[in-house]
Design a protein around this motif. Structure first.
Motif, PDB file in Angstrom:
ATOM      1  N   PHE A 280     -33.873 -24.295 -13.374  1.00 50.65           N
ATOM      2  CA  PHE A 280     -34.476 -23.880 -14.633  1.00 50.65           C
ATOM      3  C   PHE A 280     -33.376 -23.648 -15.659  1.00 50.65           C
ATOM      4  O   PHE A 280     -32.366 -22.994 -15.381  1.00 50.65           O
ATOM      5  CB  PHE A 280     -35.292 -22.607 -14.427  1.00 50.65           C
ATOM      6  CG  PHE A 280     -36.467 -22.792 -13.512  1.00 50.65           C
ATOM      7  CD1 PHE A 280     -37.649 -23.326 -13.985  1.00 50.65           C
ATOM      8  CD2 PHE A 280     -36.385 -22.450 -12.173  1.00 50.65           C
ATOM      9  CE1 PHE A 280     -38.737 -23.518 -13.146  1.00 50.65           C
ATOM     10  CE2 PHE A 280     -37.458 -22.633 -11.323  1.00 50.65           C
ATOM     11  CZ  PHE A 280     -38.650 -23.168 -11.808  1.00 50.65           C
ATOM     12  N   VAL A 281     -33.591 -24.185 -16.851  1.00 52.78           N
ATOM     13  CA  VAL A 281     -32.594 -24.065 -17.918  1.00 52.78           C
ATOM     14  C   VAL A 281     -33.273 -23.498 -19.158  1.00 52.78           C
ATOM     15  O   VAL A 281     -34.493 -23.622 -19.339  1.00 52.78           O
ATOM     16  CB  VAL A 281     -31.955 -25.429 -18.240  1.00 52.78           C
ATOM     17  CG1 VAL A 281     -31.187 -25.959 -17.042  1.00 52.78           C
ATOM     18  CG2 VAL A 281     -33.010 -26.443 -18.666  1.00 52.78           C
ATOM     19  N   ASP A 282     -32.463 -22.857 -20.029  1.00 52.14           N
ATOM     20  CA  ASP A 282     -32.996 -22.338 -21.277  1.00 52.14           C
ATOM     21  C   ASP A 282     -32.980 -23.429 -22.336  1.00 52.14           C
ATOM     22  O   ASP A 282     -32.668 -24.592 -22.060  1.00 52.14           O
ATOM     23  CB  ASP A 282     -32.204 -21.107 -21.724  1.00 52.14           C
ATOM     24  CG  ASP A 282     -30.717 -21.401 -21.911  1.00 52.14           C
ATOM     25  OD1 ASP A 282     -30.351 -22.587 -21.975  1.00 52.14           O
ATOM     26  OD2 ASP A 282     -29.932 -20.436 -21.989  1.00 52.14           O
ATOM     27  N   THR A 283     -33.312 -23.052 -23.573  1.00 46.91           N
ATOM     28  CA  THR A 283     -33.408 -24.056 -24.636  1.00 46.91           C
ATOM     29  C   THR A 283     -32.059 -24.678 -24.960  1.00 46.91           C
ATOM     30  O   THR A 283     -32.001 -25.764 -25.539  1.00 46.91           O
ATOM     31  CB  THR A 283     -33.987 -23.413 -25.900  1.00 46.91           C
ATOM     32  OG1 THR A 283     -33.230 -22.233 -26.230  1.00 46.91           O
ATOM     33  CG2 THR A 283     -35.439 -23.024 -25.682  1.00 46.91           C
ATOM     34  N   ALA A 284     -30.962 -23.991 -24.594  1.00 47.81           N
ATOM     35  CA  ALA A 284     -29.629 -24.537 -24.820  1.00 47.81           C
ATOM     36  C   ALA A 284     -29.153 -25.394 -23.652  1.00 47.81           C
ATOM     37  O   ALA A 284     -28.042 -25.922 -23.688  1.00 47.81           O
ATOM     38  CB  ALA A 284     -28.629 -23.411 -25.073  1.00 47.81           C
ATOM     39  N   GLY A 285     -29.970 -25.503 -22.599  1.00 48.89           N
ATOM     40  CA  GLY A 285     -29.587 -26.293 -21.440  1.00 48.89           C
ATOM     41  C   GLY A 285     -28.779 -25.550 -20.407  1.00 48.89           C
ATOM     42  O   GLY A 285     -28.324 -26.147 -19.425  1.00 48.89           O
ATOM     43  N   GLU A 286     -28.600 -24.229 -20.586  1.00 48.58           N
ATOM     44  CA  GLU A 286     -27.824 -23.437 -19.637  1.00 48.58           C
ATOM     45  C   GLU A 286     -28.712 -22.961 -18.484  1.00 48.58           C
ATOM     46  O   GLU A 286     -29.880 -22.621 -18.704  1.00 48.58           O
ATOM     47  CB  GLU A 286     -27.199 -22.222 -20.328  1.00 48.58           C
ATOM     48  CG  GLU A 286     -26.195 -22.591 -21.414  1.00 48.58           C
ATOM     49  CD  GLU A 286     -24.999 -23.322 -20.859  1.00 48.58           C
ATOM     50  OE1 GLU A 286     -24.605 -23.030 -19.705  1.00 48.58           O
ATOM     51  OE2 GLU A 286     -24.453 -24.191 -21.562  1.00 48.58           O
ATOM     52  N   PRO A 287     -28.178 -22.920 -17.252  1.00 50.50           N
ATOM     53  CA  PRO A 287     -28.993 -22.450 -16.119  1.00 50.50           C
ATOM     54  C   PRO A 287     -29.422 -20.996 -16.293  1.00 50.50           C
ATOM     55  O   PRO A 287     -28.680 -20.178 -16.843  1.00 50.50           O
ATOM     56  CB  PRO A 287     -28.043 -22.603 -14.921  1.00 50.50           C
ATOM     57  CG  PRO A 287     -27.001 -23.569 -15.370  1.00 50.50           C
ATOM     58  CD  PRO A 287     -26.840 -23.371 -16.837  1.00 50.50           C
ATOM     59  N   VAL A 288     -30.630 -20.689 -15.847  1.00 53.41           N
ATOM     60  CA  VAL A 288     -31.180 -19.333 -15.921  1.00 53.41           C
ATOM     61  C   VAL A 288     -31.084 -18.712 -14.538  1.00 53.41           C
ATOM     62  O   VAL A 288     -31.586 -19.268 -13.556  1.00 53.41           O
ATOM     63  CB  VAL A 288     -32.642 -19.350 -16.411  1.00 53.41           C
ATOM     64  CG1 VAL A 288     -33.245 -17.957 -16.354  1.00 53.41           C
ATOM     65  CG2 VAL A 288     -32.700 -19.896 -17.823  1.00 53.41           C
ATOM     66  N   ARG A 289     -30.445 -17.560 -14.465  1.00 45.70           N
ATOM     67  CA  ARG A 289     -30.259 -16.880 -13.181  1.00 45.70           C
ATOM     68  C   ARG A 289     -30.704 -15.439 -13.313  1.00 45.70           C
ATOM     69  O   ARG A 289     -30.902 -14.922 -14.406  1.00 45.70           O
ATOM     70  CB  ARG A 289     -28.790 -16.938 -12.741  1.00 45.70           C
ATOM     71  CG  ARG A 289     -28.279 -18.362 -12.510  1.00 45.70           C
ATOM     72  CD  ARG A 289     -26.838 -18.351 -12.034  1.00 45.70           C
ATOM     73  NE  ARG A 289     -26.336 -19.689 -11.749  1.00 45.70           N
ATOM     74  CZ  ARG A 289     -25.763 -20.469 -12.647  1.00 45.70           C
ATOM     75  NH1 ARG A 289     -25.601 -20.015 -13.887  1.00 45.70           N
ATOM     76  NH2 ARG A 289     -25.341 -21.671 -12.319  1.00 45.70           N
ATOM     77  N   GLY A 290     -30.818 -14.759 -12.177  1.00 45.42           N
ATOM     78  CA  GLY A 290     -31.222 -13.362 -12.155  1.00 45.42           C
ATOM     79  C   GLY A 290     -32.524 -13.194 -11.397  1.00 45.42           C
ATOM     80  O   GLY A 290     -32.914 -14.032 -10.572  1.00 45.42           O
ATOM     81  N   GLU A 291     -33.216 -12.101 -11.666  1.00 44.63           N
ATOM     82  CA  GLU A 291     -34.512 -11.831 -11.052  1.00 44.63           C
ATOM     83  C   GLU A 291     -35.570 -12.624 -11.815  1.00 44.63           C
ATOM     84  O   GLU A 291     -35.898 -12.305 -12.953  1.00 44.63           O
ATOM     85  CB  GLU A 291     -34.804 -10.330 -11.076  1.00 44.63           C
ATOM     86  CG  GLU A 291     -33.784  -9.506 -10.306  1.00 44.63           C
ATOM     87  CD  GLU A 291     -34.130  -8.031 -10.296  1.00 44.63           C
ATOM     88  OE1 GLU A 291     -35.264  -7.694 -10.694  1.00 44.63           O
ATOM     89  OE2 GLU A 291     -33.281  -7.225  -9.903  1.00 44.63           O
ATOM     90  N   LEU A 292     -36.114 -13.653 -11.165  1.00 46.11           N
ATOM     91  CA  LEU A 292     -36.972 -14.623 -11.839  1.00 46.11           C
ATOM     92  C   LEU A 292     -38.442 -14.338 -11.552  1.00 46.11           C
ATOM     93  O   LEU A 292     -38.840 -14.144 -10.402  1.00 46.11           O
ATOM     94  CB  LEU A 292     -36.616 -16.040 -11.385  1.00 46.11           C
ATOM     95  CG  LEU A 292     -35.135 -16.454 -11.537  1.00 46.11           C
ATOM     96  CD1 LEU A 292     -34.942 -17.873 -11.038  1.00 46.11           C
ATOM     97  CD2 LEU A 292     -34.685 -16.310 -12.968  1.00 46.11           C
ATOM     98  N   VAL A 293     -39.235 -14.315 -12.621  1.00 45.47           N
ATOM     99  CA  VAL A 293     -40.692 -14.207 -12.516  1.00 45.47           C
ATOM    100  C   VAL A 293     -41.265 -15.572 -12.880  1.00 45.47           C
ATOM    101  O   VAL A 293     -41.000 -16.083 -13.975  1.00 45.47           O
ATOM    102  CB  VAL A 293     -41.240 -13.115 -13.457  1.00 45.47           C
ATOM    103  CG1 VAL A 293     -42.765 -13.126 -13.442  1.00 45.47           C
ATOM    104  CG2 VAL A 293     -40.709 -11.755 -13.046  1.00 45.47           C
ATOM    105  N   PRO A 294     -42.005 -16.218 -11.983  1.00 43.33           N
ATOM    106  CA  PRO A 294     -42.474 -17.581 -12.263  1.00 43.33           C
ATOM    107  C   PRO A 294     -43.525 -17.621 -13.368  1.00 43.33           C
ATOM    108  O   PRO A 294     -44.329 -16.700 -13.525  1.00 43.33           O
ATOM    109  CB  PRO A 294     -43.059 -18.024 -10.916  1.00 43.33           C
ATOM    110  CG  PRO A 294     -43.439 -16.754 -10.227  1.00 43.33           C
ATOM    111  CD  PRO A 294     -42.435 -15.730 -10.660  1.00 43.33           C
ATOM    112  N   VAL A 295     -43.491 -18.707 -14.129  1.00 46.86           N
ATOM    113  CA  VAL A 295     -44.516 -18.994 -15.135  1.00 46.86           C
ATOM    114  C   VAL A 295     -45.342 -20.156 -14.598  1.00 46.86           C
ATOM    115  O   VAL A 295     -44.813 -21.256 -14.392  1.00 46.86           O
ATOM    116  CB  VAL A 295     -43.885 -19.351 -16.490  1.00 46.86           C
ATOM    117  CG1 VAL A 295     -44.976 -19.649 -17.514  1.00 46.86           C
ATOM    118  CG2 VAL A 295     -43.000 -18.214 -16.989  1.00 46.86           C
TER     119      VAL A 295
END
Length: 651
Positions: A388-403
């Motif tokens: 999963f990446v943000d709008t800038a294309g960077e990976p998203v890490r941490g405690e993830l809540v699925p959408v």
């Protein structure tokens, strides 16, 4: 620095020792457990919680402080049991009045331990250097308070209230000092409580959620004096209700700390705080209404009358029944804003998007502002990305809540806040996440098409230059040389001065060499091995490799352009795996369906492959994209690489 873990273990062993001694004392006398049993349970629970917290965070002193509180509760329980035994059977157990005097004010250490917990919760550090004086003041003042308490003139607590004080009263100036010390001690405890407020204002994410759990225990503690006052007004003394509330208060603090340290996301903490405040206000209002009603009705129909009690209860029911719902709405507006604020912010963003004044990409900053979490990030599932990446294309890490949308995951929300709130926000923002994801996918596809077009033009120019150079340096020179040799033979054919047979033999050799070079150049455009079909061409590639290759090709009679592309995809992937992947086996699978052709090449090598600009894999992506296909690569480090290409084709 793991001494907090050792201290937690030591205090737990101390608790166990004291409780065993107290239990043996009760069994030896065959006495009723009285208050010893509930206090022993609380002490044991505190010790266990302290061990769990210390095991989770061995460098954090919070676990050791919980063990210290448990040890103090155990000490008070054993002290009470011992005093009861001495009072019941005088002379059987040794006890000096001087010991009683020096231990008379030991209960203040429990308050000091709670103050330490407030100072160091939740990360085990003070909030600043200026606060270092507070724990020192607490210890010094508490020790002084215990010393001054030994010289007090008031009777000992029950059951030793008839024992004589062993020491003379302190002189007046010293008593003044003791009062000052007491005020300083209370001031230090209040400062420790104030540190919670300062820490909360500075905290974010997980730390703020932990502080909110502590606030739940604080609300319960605030109710305690009101319960005591109400019971005194109604019954004339503080009894079982006040005692039960006190025990609940004592239990609520370690429970809140345990949840905060071990599972801060167990429940929506904002909901818990709001509910605690709501019911606390309702409780205070209930007690006040009952006390006033009982007092007024008691003056009318007589104190202690059953009619007065029933009437007061009815008044409480009539007054407070509609109060709870409206009060909860008011409290929610003040203390439970995250979910409401986030949902309102999502609705406002949607309205602005529909009005053409906003974009779905604003979702992340909008949620950050609404939830007051600057570290919140929204991740999208974009094709071609490893996760999963943000709008800038960077990976998203941490405690993830699925959408989730339509039963499939389309994104995540990463934040240290309440998972319950984030789940509600994720459900409300699913459409915006999907629109943003599709827009990002489309933008990425357009960028890739533009970049691919540029690379194709550059590759075409480079290929033309290579062909020109190869033809000029190879076949063209040989053909020119052949022409000159033939012209020379023609001119000297009649006079016999030239070895015509030798020139012709040399010309034939040059012509054969030129044909071979032209064939080699043509092979780079389209391998001649494809004349025998794709399976034979792929088998020719893998035949001389030092690594075993499993071939499974069930796609015959493909169009020429698909056959060529499939060949180059498989060849590039197999050669890369053999050169760089350190693989032991390679698998190649080519299958055809009515709508597409799939080429899959996988290995069991080191993984970690990434397409780089100018690499062979990047060129393959352009070739596949030119045919309207897609190329995906999954290459986790240490788990091999899998490349799959899908090429559309007619049935």
């Amino acid at each position: 620095m793991r001494w907090p873990w050792g201290l937690a273990v030591g205090t737990s062993l101390l608790v166990a020792t004291m409780l065993v001694g107290g239990g043996w004392l009760l069994l030896a006398r065959d006495a009723s457990p009285g208050t010893f049993l509930p206090l022993a349970v609380i002490a044991a629970g505190l010790a266990v919680i302290g061990l769990l917290v210390a095991r989770r965070e061995p460098r954090n002193v919070v676990g050791a402080l919980l063990g210290w509180i448990g040890a103090l509760v155990a000490f008070l329980a054993v002290r009470a049991a011992y005093y009861d035994a001495v009072a019941a059977e005088p002379g059987r157990l040794p006890l000096d009045s001087r010991v009683v005097a020096w231990l008379d004010e030991s209960g203040w250490w429990l308050l000091a331990a709670v103050a330490f917990l407030l100072l160091y919760f939740p990360d085990g550090r003070l909030i600043g250097r200026r606060w270092r004086v507070v724990p020192v003041a607490i210890v010094v003042c508490c020790a002084a308070q215990q010393v001054f308490g030994a010289f007090a003139t008031s009777p000992f607590l029950a059951p030793l209230q008839d024992w004589a004080r062993p020491y003379k009263p302190l002189p007046a100036p010293v008593r003044v000092v003791s009062e000052v010390v007491f005020v300083l001690f209370l001031g230090s405890v209040i400062a420790a409580a104030a540190s919670v407020v300062f820490r909360y204002r500075r905290s974010t994410g997980r730390s703020r959620a932990q502080m909110k759990w502590l606030a739940v225990a604080g609300v319960v503690a605030v109710c305690y004096p009101f319960v005591c006052l109400a019971e005194i007004l109604v019954t004339g003394e503080s009894g079982e209700v006040a005692t039960g509330t006190g025990v609940l208060t004592l239990i609520s603090l370690p429970t809140a700390v345990a949840v905060a340290m071990l599972r801060h996301d167990l429940y929506d903490v904002d909901r818990a705080v709001a509910d605690a405040v709501t019911y606390a206000i309702v409780l205070v209002a209930l007690l006040a209404t009952y006390a006033v009603s009982a007092l007024v009705l008691g003056l009318v129909v007589g104190r202690g009358s059953a009619v007065a009690a029933a009437s007061a209860t009815a008044v409480c029911a009539l007054v407070l029944s509609p109060l709870r719902s409206s009060l909860r709405r008011v409290v929610d507006r003040r203390l439970y804003p995250p979910r409401r604020a986030a949902l309102a912010a999502i609705d406002e963003l949607q309205h602005r998007i529909h009005a053409g004044q906003g974009s779905p990409e604003e979702l992340e900053p909008v949620l950050r502002q609404a939830l007051r979490d600057p570290e919140l990030s929204v991740g999208y599932l974009v094709p071609g990305s490893a996760g999963f990446v943000d709008t800038a294309g960077e990976p998203v890490r941490g405690e993830l809540v699925p959408v989730m949308l339509g039963g499939r995951q389309i994104g995540v929300i990463a934040s240290g806040g309440s998972s319950a709130v984030l789940r509600s926000v994720a459900a409300a923002a699913a459409n915006l996440v999907e629109v943003t994801r599709l827009r990002a996918e489309l933008a990425q596809a357009l960028r890739e098409v533009e970049a691919s077009r540029t690379r194709l033009v550059q590759a075409g120019d480079a290929e033309r230059r290579r062909l020109e150079r190869d033809l000029h340096d190879g076949a063209q020179q040989r053909l020119v040389s052949l022409g000159m040799s033939l012209r020379l033979a023609q001119r000297h054919l009649a006079d016999g001065t030239v070895d015509v047979d030798g020139l012709l033999d040399q010309g034939v050799a040059e012509l054969a060499t030129a044909v071979a070079e032209l064939r080699q150049i043509a092979h780079g455009l389209r391998p001649t091995s494809l004349d025998d079909g794709l399976p034979a061409a792929l088998a020719a590639i893998t035949r001389n490799l030092p690594i075993p290759v499993r071939l499974q090709v069930v796609a015959d009679d493909l169009p020429e352009h698909l056959t060529t592309t499939a060949y180059f995809v498989a060849a590039e992937a197999v050669v890369n795996a053999a050169k760089y992947a350190q693989a032991t086996t390679i698998g190649v699978q080519v299958t055809r369906s009515p709508s597409d052709v799939r080429i899959r090449v996988e290995d069991d090598g080191c993984g970690g492959a990434r397409p780089r600009p100018g690499s062979g894999l990047s060129g393959l992506m352009d070739r596949v994209a030119a045919l309207g296909g897609s190329l995906t690569m999954h290459s986790p480090v240490g788990a091999g690489t899998a490349i799959e290409v899908v090429l559309p084709c007619g049935s």
